[in-house]
Write a protein that holds these residues in place. Structure first.
Motif, PDB file in Angstrom:
ATOM      1  N   GLY A  75       6.713  -2.667   0.201  1.00  0.00           N
ATOM      2  CA  GLY A  75       6.472  -2.307  -1.226  1.00  0.00           C
ATOM      3  C   GLY A  75       6.496  -3.424  -2.021  1.00  0.00           C
ATOM      4  N   ILE A  76       6.918  -4.546  -1.768  1.00  0.00           N
ATOM      5  CA  ILE A  76       7.053  -5.720  -2.888  1.00  0.00           C
ATOM      6  C   ILE A  76       6.446  -7.190  -2.284  1.00  0.00           C
TER       7      ILE A  76
ATOM      8  N   ASN B  41      -1.003   1.335   5.799  1.00  0.00           N
ATOM      9  CA  ASN B  41      -0.094   0.730   6.902  1.00  0.00           C
ATOM     10  C   ASN B  41       0.130  -0.660   6.365  1.00  0.00           C
ATOM     11  N   ASN B  42       1.655  -0.946   6.101  1.00  0.00           N
ATOM     12  CA  ASN B  42       1.995  -1.996   5.852  1.00  0.00           C
ATOM     13  C   ASN B  42       2.798  -2.844   6.962  1.00  0.00           C
TER      14      ASN B  42
ATOM     15  N   LYS C 116       8.438  -3.115   6.358  1.00  0.00           N
ATOM     16  CA  LYS C 116       8.923  -1.492   6.359  1.00  0.00           C
ATOM     17  C   LYS C 116       8.903  -1.230   4.893  1.00  0.00           C
ATOM     18  N   GLY C 117       8.425   0.157   4.785  1.00  0.00           N
ATOM     19  CA  GLY C 117       8.176   0.778   3.349  1.00  0.00           C
ATOM     20  C   GLY C 117       6.889   0.401   2.627  1.00  0.00           C
TER      21      GLY C 117
ATOM     22  N   GLY D  96       0.884  -1.185   0.079  1.00  0.00           N
ATOM     23  CA  GLY D  96       0.061  -0.047   0.009  1.00  0.00           C
ATOM     24  C   GLY D  96       0.778   1.287  -0.056  1.00  0.00           C
ATOM     25  N   PRO D  97       0.339   2.455  -0.362  1.00  0.00           N
ATOM     26  CA  PRO D  97       1.199   3.697  -0.432  1.00  0.00           C
ATOM     27  C   PRO D  97       1.354   4.142   0.862  1.00  0.00           C
ATOM     28  N   ILE D  98       2.392   4.593   1.095  1.00  0.00           N
ATOM     29  CA  ILE D  98       2.759   5.258   2.696  1.00  0.00           C
ATOM     30  C   ILE D  98       2.655   6.804   2.506  1.00  0.00           C
TER      31      ILE D  98
END
Length: 73
Positions: free
Chosen positions: A44-45, A29-30, A34-35, A20-22
């Motif tokens: 992010g991946i 909230n991922n 992290k990221g 998800g976009p941070i």
């Protein structure tokens, strides 16, 4: 699909292309990763995915794959 006789030849795949976009205004909230989107951190991946359908071998149904799955678009 079952009533039309198509289920046994069907493989349904649900996946995502990234976390998800941070950044604002997305603000996902991922956690605990992290990221997020546009980063190379796990947030992010790394995403969830699952498969379903009658084409999945009976011996594999309900199992968990903890390895890497790659998809490109």
């Amino acid at each position: 699909m079952k009533t039309k006789g198509m289920w046994d030849n069907t493989l349904v795949i649900f996946t995502s292309d990234n976390g998800g976009p941070i950044y604002e205004p997305g603000a996902a909230n991922n956690y605990p990763l992290k990221g997020g989107k546009y980063s190379d951190w796990e947030g992010g991946i790394r995403t969830n995915a699952f498969v379903s359908g009658g084409f999945v071998p009976a011996a594999r149904r309900g199992s968990v794959h903890s390895g890497v799955v790659s998809i490109a678009d």
